[in-house]
Design a protein around this motif. Structure first.
Motif, PDB file in Angstrom:
ATOM      1  N   VAL A 170      21.433 -33.499  -1.410  1.00 22.58           N
ATOM      2  CA  VAL A 170      21.432 -34.289  -0.174  1.00 22.58           C
ATOM      3  C   VAL A 170      22.540 -35.336  -0.233  1.00 22.58           C
ATOM      4  CG1 VAL A 170      18.969 -33.954   0.231  1.00 22.58           C
ATOM      5  CG2 VAL A 170      19.735 -35.900  -1.125  1.00 22.58           C
ATOM      6  N   ALA A 171      22.943 -35.814   0.934  1.00 28.16           N
ATOM      7  CA  ALA A 171      23.952 -36.873   0.998  1.00 28.16           C
ATOM      8  C   ALA A 171      23.397 -38.143   0.351  1.00 28.16           C
ATOM      9  CB  ALA A 171      24.343 -37.135   2.446  1.00 28.16           C
ATOM     10  N   THR A 172      24.215 -38.766  -0.496  1.00 26.94           N
ATOM     11  CA  THR A 172      23.773 -39.936  -1.255  1.00 26.94           C
ATOM     12  C   THR A 172      24.901 -40.953  -1.342  1.00 26.94           C
ATOM     13  OG1 THR A 172      22.400 -38.477  -2.608  1.00 26.94           O
ATOM     14  CG2 THR A 172      22.713 -40.702  -3.408  1.00 26.94           C
ATOM     15  N   ALA A 173      24.572 -42.240  -1.280  1.00 26.75           N
ATOM     16  CA  ALA A 173      25.562 -43.301  -1.467  1.00 26.75           C
ATOM     17  C   ALA A 173      25.799 -43.514  -2.956  1.00 26.75           C
ATOM     18  CB  ALA A 173      25.084 -44.600  -0.824  1.00 26.75           C
ATOM     19  N   PRO A 174      27.040 -43.777  -3.376  1.00 22.87           N
ATOM     20  CA  PRO A 174      27.336 -43.982  -4.799  1.00 22.87           C
ATOM     21  C   PRO A 174      26.465 -45.052  -5.454  1.00 22.87           C
ATOM     22  CG  PRO A 174      29.375 -43.735  -3.576  1.00 22.87           C
ATOM     23  CD  PRO A 174      28.271 -43.790  -2.564  1.00 22.87           C
ATOM     24  N   GLN A 175      26.229 -46.181  -4.758  1.00 24.20           N
ATOM     25  CA  GLN A 175      25.439 -47.242  -5.373  1.00 24.20           C
ATOM     26  C   GLN A 175      23.973 -46.843  -5.529  1.00 24.20           C
ATOM     27  OE1 GLN A 175      25.394 -50.873  -3.129  1.00 24.20           O
ATOM     28  NE2 GLN A 175      24.607 -49.935  -1.269  1.00 24.20           N
ATOM     29  N   GLU A 176      23.474 -46.012  -4.614  1.00 18.79           N
ATOM     30  CA  GLU A 176      22.099 -45.553  -4.715  1.00 18.79           C
ATOM     31  C   GLU A 176      21.930 -44.614  -5.914  1.00 18.79           C
ATOM     32  OE1 GLU A 176      18.771 -43.077  -2.092  1.00 18.79           O
ATOM     33  OE2 GLU A 176      20.753 -43.517  -1.243  1.00 18.79           O
ATOM     34  N   ALA A 177      22.842 -43.659  -6.056  1.00 20.13           N
ATOM     35  CA  ALA A 177      22.774 -42.726  -7.176  1.00 20.13           C
ATOM     36  C   ALA A 177      22.997 -43.444  -8.503  1.00 20.13           C
ATOM     37  CB  ALA A 177      23.816 -41.626  -6.993  1.00 20.13           C
ATOM     38  N   ALA A 208      32.918 -48.747   0.007  1.00 16.62           N
ATOM     39  CA  ALA A 208      32.672 -47.309  -0.168  1.00 16.62           C
ATOM     40  C   ALA A 208      31.413 -47.036  -0.981  1.00 16.62           C
ATOM     41  CB  ALA A 208      33.879 -46.659  -0.849  1.00 16.62           C
ATOM     42  N   ALA A 209      30.937 -48.035  -1.727  1.00 13.73           N
ATOM     43  CA  ALA A 209      29.747 -47.849  -2.558  1.00 13.73           C
ATOM     44  C   ALA A 209      28.508 -47.586  -1.719  1.00 13.73           C
ATOM     45  CB  ALA A 209      29.521 -49.084  -3.436  1.00 13.73           C
ATOM     46  N   SER A 210      28.508 -48.026  -0.458  1.00  9.20           N
ATOM     47  CA  SER A 210      27.328 -47.861   0.404  1.00  9.20           C
ATOM     48  C   SER A 210      27.488 -46.716   1.401  1.00  9.20           C
ATOM     49  CB  SER A 210      27.040 -49.161   1.151  1.00  9.20           C
ATOM     50  OG  SER A 210      28.151 -49.546   1.939  1.00  9.20           O
ATOM     51  N   GLU A 211      28.628 -46.027   1.368  1.00  8.01           N
ATOM     52  CA  GLU A 211      28.854 -44.915   2.294  1.00  8.01           C
ATOM     53  C   GLU A 211      28.243 -43.627   1.748  1.00  8.01           C
ATOM     54  OE1 GLU A 211      33.021 -44.683   2.938  1.00  8.01           O
ATOM     55  OE2 GLU A 211      33.155 -46.633   3.941  1.00  8.01           O
ATOM     56  N   MET A 212      27.680 -42.811   2.628  1.00  6.33           N
ATOM     57  CA  MET A 212      27.022 -41.575   2.227  1.00  6.33           C
ATOM     58  C   MET A 212      28.056 -40.515   1.843  1.00  6.33           C
ATOM     59  SD  MET A 212      23.931 -42.527   2.491  1.00  6.33           S
ATOM     60  CE  MET A 212      22.956 -41.040   2.366  1.00  6.33           C
ATOM     61  N   ILE A 213      27.809 -39.853   0.704  1.00  4.85           N
ATOM     62  CA  ILE A 213      28.693 -38.816   0.188  1.00  4.85           C
ATOM     63  C   ILE A 213      27.947 -37.483   0.217  1.00  4.85           C
ATOM     64  CG2 ILE A 213      30.109 -38.072  -1.765  1.00  4.85           C
ATOM     65  CD1 ILE A 213      31.044 -40.658  -0.432  1.00  4.85           C
ATOM     66  N   GLU A 214      28.570 -36.490   0.812  1.00  2.17           N
ATOM     67  CA  GLU A 214      27.946 -35.177   0.905  1.00  2.17           C
ATOM     68  C   GLU A 214      27.898 -34.493  -0.461  1.00  2.17           C
ATOM     69  OE1 GLU A 214      26.480 -33.906   3.548  1.00  2.17           O
ATOM     70  OE2 GLU A 214      26.973 -35.692   4.735  1.00  2.17           O
ATOM     71  N   PRO A 215      26.965 -33.556  -0.664  1.00  5.33           N
ATOM     72  CA  PRO A 215      26.864 -32.832  -1.942  1.00  5.33           C
ATOM     73  C   PRO A 215      28.189 -32.156  -2.311  1.00  5.33           C
ATOM     74  CG  PRO A 215      24.927 -32.410  -0.607  1.00  5.33           C
ATOM     75  CD  PRO A 215      25.867 -33.179   0.264  1.00  5.33           C
ATOM     76  N   GLY A 216      28.607 -32.342  -3.557  1.00  5.66           N
ATOM     77  CA  GLY A 216      29.844 -31.738  -4.047  1.00  5.66           C
ATOM     78  C   GLY A 216      31.088 -32.570  -3.818  1.00  5.66           C
ATOM     79  N   GLU A 217      31.002 -33.626  -2.990  1.00  9.05           N
ATOM     80  CA  GLU A 217      32.174 -34.450  -2.701  1.00  9.05           C
ATOM     81  C   GLU A 217      32.287 -35.599  -3.711  1.00  9.05           C
ATOM     82  OE1 GLU A 217      32.247 -35.764   1.305  1.00  9.05           O
ATOM     83  OE2 GLU A 217      32.554 -33.754   2.137  1.00  9.05           O
ATOM     84  N   THR A 218      33.515 -36.161  -3.812  1.00 10.74           N
ATOM     85  CA  THR A 218      33.814 -37.229  -4.778  1.00 10.74           C
ATOM     86  C   THR A 218      34.370 -38.453  -4.058  1.00 10.74           C
ATOM     87  OG1 THR A 218      34.276 -35.623  -6.526  1.00 10.74           O
ATOM     88  CG2 THR A 218      35.141 -37.840  -6.844  1.00 10.74           C
TER      89      THR A 218
END
Length: 240
Positions: free
Chosen positions: A126-133, A170-180
């Motif tokens: 699922v889409a996840t923010a870097p700071q959350e992960a 960018a730490a709070s922006e959602m990142i799609e699966p597989g993206e960096t």
């Protein structure tokens, strides 16, 4: 005639003996060459094994160029830089009244934080923010006598003029699966006199076994910083 027969027989026997010696010499040379080739093959195999072992060791938390890496349940992380930053308290728009001054109200103090710049690859579904992960897979802690304390995420407290404000946002922006994405997080308040570590969190519910991470973050002592500032001010005064 008898003498000639003896001489002829003797000559033939000499030739046969020399021929046998020559054959043995050739065999010995071939055996020596085979042994040398076998030794070279064994040495090559040992070198290849050593290189493989060295590669495996370099993947266990830190690479040759000093980057810290970790593969967690929610993402893959490559820390490219650790730093320190002092968050100055916001100036109050309202003036302090005489009553508050008499009561001895303490003025807000600066907050020292440790900053972490890293590349995050979302390996979840699922889409996840870097700071959350990051907060689910890793923790920034300080070690003290009798225990440890986990620092808080203070990224939102960084000022707008922070030099890496884009990475912090960018730490709070959602990142799609597989993206960096590249992000910056700030944790604190930190005491530079205490040992500060970046550690992986234990997750007993993880489907796969995760290699633990325990990396010490090098921080500058506030005392040394104050001494350097004092020396610079002294030099400036002496020049004037």
């Amino acid at each position: 005639m008898t003498l000639k027969k003896y001489l002829l027989a003797g000559g033939l026997s000499t030739v046969l003996v020399l021929g046998a010696c020559g054959g043995d010499g050739g065999s010995e040379e071939e055996t020596s060459e085979e042994e040398t080739a076998q030794e070279d093959s064994e040495n090559t195999s040992e070198d290849a094994t050593a290189e493989e072992e060295s590669t495996e060791e370099s993947d266990s938390g830190s690479s040759e160029d000093g980057e810290v890496t970790h593969s967690g349940e929610y993402g893959d992380y490559t820390v490219t830089e650790f730093g320190q930053y002092t968050i100055e308290p916001e100036e109050s728009e309202e003036e302090t009244t005489e009553e508050e001054t008499e009561e001895g109200a303490e003025e807000p103090q600066p907050t020292e934080v440790v900053t972490i710049e890293f590349e995050f690859t979302n390996n979840s579904d699922v889409a996840t923010a870097p700071q959350e992960a990051f907060g689910l897979d890793l923790a920034v802690r300080q070690i003290m006598e009798g225990g440890e304390t986990t620092l808080e995420n203070l990224t939102m407290d960084l000022p707008e003029d922070y030099e890496k404000s884009e990475e912090a946002a960018a730490a709070s922006e959602m990142i799609e699966p597989g993206e960096t994405a590249t992000a910056v997080l700030a944790y604190g308040p930190v005491d530079p006199e205490l040992e500060t570590v970046l550690q992986s969190r234990d997750n007993p519910m993880a489907e796969e076994e995760i290699e633990p991470l325990d990396h010490t973050i090098e921080l500058e002592s506030t005392e040394s910083s104050e001494e350097e500032t004092s020396e610079e001010e002294t030099e400036e005064d002496s020049e004037e």
